[in-house]
Motif scaffolding. Structure first.
Motif, PDB file in Angstrom:
ATOM      1  N   LEU A 186       0.830  -1.202   0.000  1.00  0.00           N
ATOM      2  CA  LEU A 186       0.000   0.000   0.000  1.00  0.00           C
ATOM      3  C   LEU A 186       0.867   1.254   0.000  1.00  0.00           C
ATOM      4  O   LEU A 186       0.556   2.232  -0.682  1.00  0.00           O
ATOM      5  CB  LEU A 186      -0.931   0.002   1.203  1.00  0.00           C
TER       6      LEU A 186
ATOM      7  N   ILE B 181       0.741  10.382   8.207  1.00  0.00           N
ATOM      8  CA  ILE B 181      -0.069  10.191   9.416  1.00  0.00           C
ATOM      9  C   ILE B 181      -0.893   8.908   9.308  1.00  0.00           C
ATOM     10  O   ILE B 181      -1.121   8.207  10.294  1.00  0.00           O
ATOM     11  CB  ILE B 181      -0.972  11.426   9.644  1.00  0.00           C
ATOM     12  N   GLN B 182      -1.302   8.586   8.073  1.00  0.00           N
ATOM     13  CA  GLN B 182      -2.154   7.408   7.889  1.00  0.00           C
ATOM     14  C   GLN B 182      -1.368   6.094   7.961  1.00  0.00           C
ATOM     15  O   GLN B 182      -1.940   5.053   8.254  1.00  0.00           O
ATOM     16  CB  GLN B 182      -2.876   7.495   6.544  1.00  0.00           C
TER      17      GLN B 182
ATOM     18  N   ILE C  73      -1.678   3.894  11.047  1.00  0.00           N
ATOM     19  CA  ILE C  73      -3.046   3.368  11.182  1.00  0.00           C
ATOM     20  C   ILE C  73      -3.274   2.240  10.185  1.00  0.00           C
ATOM     21  O   ILE C  73      -3.865   1.213  10.511  1.00  0.00           O
ATOM     22  CB  ILE C  73      -4.085   4.499  10.975  1.00  0.00           C
ATOM     23  N   VAL C  74      -2.778   2.431   8.962  1.00  0.00           N
ATOM     24  CA  VAL C  74      -2.899   1.369   7.961  1.00  0.00           C
ATOM     25  C   VAL C  74      -2.221   0.110   8.485  1.00  0.00           C
ATOM     26  O   VAL C  74      -2.792  -0.986   8.484  1.00  0.00           O
ATOM     27  CB  VAL C  74      -2.259   1.800   6.618  1.00  0.00           C
TER      28      VAL C  74
ATOM     29  N   SER D 100      -4.106  -1.475  11.400  1.00  0.00           N
ATOM     30  CA  SER D 100      -5.370  -2.104  10.993  1.00  0.00           C
ATOM     31  C   SER D 100      -5.114  -3.464  10.358  1.00  0.00           C
ATOM     32  O   SER D 100      -5.808  -4.439  10.647  1.00  0.00           O
ATOM     33  CB  SER D 100      -6.138  -1.188  10.032  1.00  0.00           C
ATOM     34  N   VAL D 101      -4.079  -3.528   9.500  1.00  0.00           N
ATOM     35  CA  VAL D 101      -3.776  -4.807   8.856  1.00  0.00           C
ATOM     36  C   VAL D 101      -3.302  -5.818   9.898  1.00  0.00           C
ATOM     37  O   VAL D 101      -3.631  -7.000   9.848  1.00  0.00           O
ATOM     38  CB  VAL D 101      -2.715  -4.625   7.748  1.00  0.00           C
TER      39      VAL D 101
ATOM     40  N   TRP E 110      -4.122  -5.993  13.101  1.00  0.00           N
ATOM     41  CA  TRP E 110      -5.284  -6.474  13.859  1.00  0.00           C
ATOM     42  C   TRP E 110      -6.088  -7.468  13.050  1.00  0.00           C
ATOM     43  O   TRP E 110      -6.524  -8.493  13.540  1.00  0.00           O
ATOM     44  CB  TRP E 110      -6.186  -5.313  14.238  1.00  0.00           C
ATOM     45  N   TRP E 111      -6.266  -7.118  11.790  1.00  0.00           N
ATOM     46  CA  TRP E 111      -7.061  -7.958  10.898  1.00  0.00           C
ATOM     47  C   TRP E 111      -6.418  -9.326  10.785  1.00  0.00           C
ATOM     48  O   TRP E 111      -7.066 -10.354  10.851  1.00  0.00           O
ATOM     49  CB  TRP E 111      -7.138  -7.270   9.539  1.00  0.00           C
TER      50      TRP E 111
ATOM     51  N   LEU F 226      -6.586 -11.682  13.877  1.00  0.00           N
ATOM     52  CA  LEU F 226      -7.870 -12.361  14.012  1.00  0.00           C
ATOM     53  C   LEU F 226      -7.775 -13.775  13.454  1.00  0.00           C
ATOM     54  O   LEU F 226      -8.380 -14.708  13.948  1.00  0.00           O
ATOM     55  CB  LEU F 226      -8.923 -11.599  13.210  1.00  0.00           C
TER      56      LEU F 226
ATOM     57  N   LEU G  45      -7.908   1.956   3.268  1.00  0.00           N
ATOM     58  CA  LEU G  45      -7.860   0.571   3.750  1.00  0.00           C
ATOM     59  C   LEU G  45      -8.323   0.406   5.201  1.00  0.00           C
ATOM     60  O   LEU G  45      -9.101  -0.501   5.498  1.00  0.00           O
ATOM     61  CB  LEU G  45      -6.456  -0.003   3.588  1.00  0.00           C
ATOM     62  N   PRO G  46      -7.869   1.260   6.146  1.00  0.00           N
ATOM     63  CA  PRO G  46      -8.341   1.071   7.524  1.00  0.00           C
ATOM     64  C   PRO G  46      -9.869   1.169   7.642  1.00  0.00           C
ATOM     65  O   PRO G  46     -10.469   0.488   8.468  1.00  0.00           O
ATOM     66  CB  PRO G  46      -7.670   2.213   8.295  1.00  0.00           C
TER      67      PRO G  46
ATOM     68  N   LEU H 242     -11.187  -2.247   6.445  1.00  0.00           N
ATOM     69  CA  LEU H 242     -10.962  -3.301   7.441  1.00  0.00           C
ATOM     70  C   LEU H 242     -11.828  -3.077   8.670  1.00  0.00           C
ATOM     71  O   LEU H 242     -12.411  -4.019   9.215  1.00  0.00           O
ATOM     72  CB  LEU H 242      -9.486  -3.350   7.829  1.00  0.00           C
TER      73      LEU H 242
ATOM     74  N   GLN I  61     -14.401  -6.016   9.356  1.00  0.00           N
ATOM     75  CA  GLN I  61     -14.067  -6.841  10.506  1.00  0.00           C
ATOM     76  C   GLN I  61     -15.028  -6.623  11.662  1.00  0.00           C
ATOM     77  O   GLN I  61     -15.253  -7.531  12.462  1.00  0.00           O
ATOM     78  CB  GLN I  61     -12.626  -6.578  10.961  1.00  0.00           C
TER      79      GLN I  61
ATOM     80  N   GLU J  31     -17.721  -8.950  10.830  1.00  0.00           N
ATOM     81  CA  GLU J  31     -17.303 -10.330  10.993  1.00  0.00           C
ATOM     82  C   GLU J  31     -17.193 -10.689  12.477  1.00  0.00           C
ATOM     83  O   GLU J  31     -17.533 -11.802  12.882  1.00  0.00           O
ATOM     84  CB  GLU J  31     -15.971 -10.568  10.286  1.00  0.00           C
TER      85      GLU J  31
ATOM     86  N   ARG K 227     -17.284 -12.031  18.604  1.00  0.00           N
ATOM     87  CA  ARG K 227     -16.135 -11.369  19.229  1.00  0.00           C
ATOM     88  C   ARG K 227     -16.486  -9.917  19.513  1.00  0.00           C
ATOM     89  O   ARG K 227     -17.495  -9.403  19.043  1.00  0.00           O
ATOM     90  CB  ARG K 227     -14.929 -11.392  18.290  1.00  0.00           C
TER      91      ARG K 227
ATOM     92  N   PRO L  68     -12.796  -2.927  19.235  1.00  0.00           N
ATOM     93  CA  PRO L  68     -11.522  -2.494  18.630  1.00  0.00           C
ATOM     94  C   PRO L  68     -11.718  -1.921  17.234  1.00  0.00           C
ATOM     95  O   PRO L  68     -11.058  -0.950  16.849  1.00  0.00           O
ATOM     96  CB  PRO L  68     -10.699  -3.781  18.576  1.00  0.00           C
ATOM     97  N   TRP L  69     -12.638  -2.528  16.490  1.00  0.00           N
ATOM     98  CA  TRP L  69     -12.831  -2.065  15.107  1.00  0.00           C
ATOM     99  C   TRP L  69     -13.536  -0.726  15.057  1.00  0.00           C
ATOM    100  O   TRP L  69     -13.226   0.111  14.206  1.00  0.00           O
ATOM    101  CB  TRP L  69     -13.586  -3.131  14.310  1.00  0.00           C
TER     102      TRP L  69
ATOM    103  N   LEU M  67     -10.946   1.687  15.852  1.00  0.00           N
ATOM    104  CA  LEU M  67     -10.088   1.930  14.689  1.00  0.00           C
ATOM    105  C   LEU M  67     -10.729   2.955  13.756  1.00  0.00           C
ATOM    106  O   LEU M  67     -10.092   3.925  13.324  1.00  0.00           O
ATOM    107  CB  LEU M  67      -9.829   0.625  13.935  1.00  0.00           C
TER     108      LEU M  67
ATOM    109  N   ALA N 119     -10.539   6.267  15.273  1.00  0.00           N
ATOM    110  CA  ALA N 119      -9.165   6.792  15.254  1.00  0.00           C
ATOM    111  C   ALA N 119      -8.821   7.345  13.872  1.00  0.00           C
ATOM    112  O   ALA N 119      -8.181   8.400  13.759  1.00  0.00           O
ATOM    113  CB  ALA N 119      -8.174   5.688  15.636  1.00  0.00           C
ATOM    114  N   VAL N 120      -9.245   6.622  12.808  1.00  0.00           N
ATOM    115  CA  VAL N 120      -8.995   7.109  11.448  1.00  0.00           C
ATOM    116  C   VAL N 120      -9.653   8.467  11.265  1.00  0.00           C
ATOM    117  O   VAL N 120      -9.034   9.435  10.796  1.00  0.00           O
ATOM    118  CB  VAL N 120      -9.547   6.118  10.404  1.00  0.00           C
TER     119      VAL N 120
ATOM    120  N   ALA O 193      -7.795  11.161  13.294  1.00  0.00           N
ATOM    121  CA  ALA O 193      -6.489  11.534  12.717  1.00  0.00           C
ATOM    122  C   ALA O 193      -6.693  12.380  11.465  1.00  0.00           C
ATOM    123  O   ALA O 193      -6.011  13.401  11.268  1.00  0.00           O
ATOM    124  CB  ALA O 193      -5.682  10.276  12.379  1.00  0.00           C
ATOM    125  N   LEU O 194      -7.654  11.987  10.615  1.00  0.00           N
ATOM    126  CA  LEU O 194      -7.892  12.745   9.387  1.00  0.00           C
ATOM    127  C   LEU O 194      -8.460  14.127   9.699  1.00  0.00           C
ATOM    128  O   LEU O 194      -8.123  15.115   9.044  1.00  0.00           O
ATOM    129  CB  LEU O 194      -8.844  11.973   8.471  1.00  0.00           C
TER     130      LEU O 194
END
Lengths: 239, 49, 222
Positions: free
Chosen positions: A117, A151-152, A155-156, A159-160, A162-163, A166, C173-174, C177, C181, C184, C190, C194-195, C198, C201-202, C205-206
């Motif tokens: 990415l 900054i992202q 977080i990217v 997130s990956v 955590w994903w 799982l 992407l975040p 996900l 998630q 899911e 579950r 957390p999701w 997330l 948080a995105v 931050a933005l």
């Protein structure tokens, strides 16, 4: 001697990279992975260099927004280009390593996905730079994009991560001391290589800027200064 | 999925060579390309009035 | 005018302009719906498979086709409009907040209109659907913020329609996900928190980046 004085950085980089490569192919093989592990000695430094390069880009971006000095923009642009090249190389080397070890070129490992990415994020950054013609506009827009991207990134990655966790935990194995020395030598070597590339790329940026300025002067001389709209830039209408 | 498939990989050196050539070669190509671009920019600058 | 008043007025103006063409509702939503019809024709129309894929495809379509909401005509002010906003002394951060609010609401509308299409075509499991009231706005806000930031830096560029998606997609992407998630996790019993954290948080931050970058962004747009 004159050659050494002007090209000392290149010569040093070449020597250190050479030493790192020799060490990388001659050091005792890894116990679990065998010889394939040697790929790590170029893959890891390439990835490190990419991160360093993108870090320098965000420093340049912030500094440009604060000061408006063109050399900060040139630094950000130059470093981003080097970073994209090395992200690409790191991904390819990683895939060559993964093929025999994991049995496939690509897995959805968090660092792999994040790196891929990153490659596209900064490809977009470079595309943005190409798309804007005015130097000041280009610097402003790409500085914003450079900061947004940076900054992202955590977080990217998170997130990956955590994903992935799982589905399964990522396996980490520690490496032996002599191998670690080899890895650090390689990282040092690639950092020197980065310095060489950055210096060259900055030289190119300076030339391109000069070229741009000359071409702009040429085009303005035809149209005449009178048709240029007054600049509202720093007038402070929106204070 | 991400388990280590084999401790001893056959043709390991083939993979190592490929990776080293791509990374080091890529660096060399990039530096050379920069050199060419610098020279071209210099020439273009000289040709301008 | 207070900061939020300014932001609301900007958003109201953006939505008013949008309502004249209804680009999102009449063009982008049908286009995305066609996309949702085409996908099963390509990958197979097996009912259990589609039930499995439904939620994921919904989010992919929202994030990819949602870029068209960001690229919509009404998101771009003409020269005179921009000058007027400047002369009125609107705070750049308020302008950013207003534009983001308008885009986020339109992305939310996009999501809401597309939802029934997915339900009808894919028959997804709808356990814990109440959480969508939180997830949908969080994703829409993230898209709105990304849209204002990337849309801002690509304003008036010739390659804007190609460049903006390239800038948005990897950064989104975040959001993808977080949304997929969360659903899911619900299905597997579950924790969803957390999701949601997330996603929040995105957005945060933005939003912080956007407010900090608002002034240079404003200067770039002129």
């Amino acid at each position: 001697m004159k050659f050494l004085r002007t090209r000392w950085l290149e010569v040093t980089a070449l020597l250190v990279v050479g030493a790192a490569v020799v060490r990388g192919v001659t050091v005792a093989a890894d116990v679990t992975q065998g010889d394939v592990q040697r790929i790590m000695y170029v893959h890891v430094p390439a990835a490190w260099l990419a991160f360093l390069a993108f870090g320098v880009t965000v420093v340049g971006s912030v500094a440009w927004l604060r000061s408006g000095k063109p050399h900060w923009d040139r630094l950000a642009a130059s470093s981003a280009e080097i970073g994209v090249v090395f992200t690409g190389l790191a991904i390819v080397a990683g895939m060559i390593w993964a093929r025999p070890v994991w049995g496939q070129f690509w897995t959805w490992e968090p660092r792999l996905v994040t790196t891929a990415l990153l490659f596209f994020i900064y490809l977009g950054y470079l595309a943005l730079r190409r798309a804007v013609i005015d130097p000041v506009e280009r610097a402003r827009r790409s500085a914003i994009m450079g900061i947004v991207a940076f900054i992202q990134i955590p977080i990217v990655y998170q997130s990956v991560n955590w994903w992935r966790s799982l589905h399964q935990t990522s396996s980490r194995n520690s490496i032996d001391a002599p191998l670690r020395v080899t890895l650090w030598l390689a990282v040092l070597a690639f950092t020197f290589a980065y310095a060489v590339m950055l210096r060259r790329r900055l030289e190119l940026s300076l030339l391109e800027a000069a070229l741009e300025l000359r071409q702009l002067e040429g085009s303005q001389a035809v149209a005449g200064a009178a048709v240029v709209a007054p600049s509202l830039e720093k007038a402070g209408h929106h204070g | 999925m991400v388990d280590l498939v084999a401790a001893q990989v056959e043709n390991a050196w083939w993979y190592v060579t490929a990776a080293y050539v791509i990374i080091l070669g890529g660096m060399a190509v990039f530096v050379t390309a920069l050199g060419i671009r610098i020279r071209r920019a210099r020439r273009a600058l000289d040709q301008l009035p | 005018m207070s900061f939020w008043r300014q932001a609301f007025e900007i958003a109201r103006k953006d939505l008013l302009v949008e309502s004249r063409t209804a680009e999102v509702a009449l063009m982008t939503v049908p286009f995305a719906a066609v996309g949702l019809i085409l996908i099963p024709l390509a990958i197979g129309t097996d009912a259990p498979l589609l039930t499995d894929l439904g939620p994921g495809l919904f989010w992919v379509v929202v994030l990819l086709f949602g870029v068209l909401v960001i690229l919509r005509k009404s998101a771009v002010d003409g020269g005179p409009q921009r000058d007027l906003v400047r002369l009125l002394g609107i705070d750049p951060a308020a302008r950013f907040a207003g534009a983001t609010l308008a885009t986020s609401l339109l992305v939310l509308l996009f999501e809401v209109l597309l939802g029934p299409v997915v339900i009808a075509l894919y028959n997804p499991a709808l356990d814990g659907w109440g959480w969508l009231f939180i997830i949908l706005p969080l994703v829409a806000t993230g898209m709105g913020l990304l849209g204002s930031l990337t849309g801002g830096v690509t304003t008036s560029l010739g390659t804007r329609t190609s460049l903006t998606p390239l800038l948005i997609a990897p950064l989104a992407l975040p959001l993808l996900l977080g949304a997929t998630q969360a659903l899911e996790s619900l299905e597997r019993g579950r924790s969803i928190l957390p999701w949601l954290a997330l996603l929040a948080a995105v957005d945060l931050a933005l939003a912080v980046t956007g407010v900090l970058a608002a002034r240079p962004l404003e200067e770039a747009i002129i």
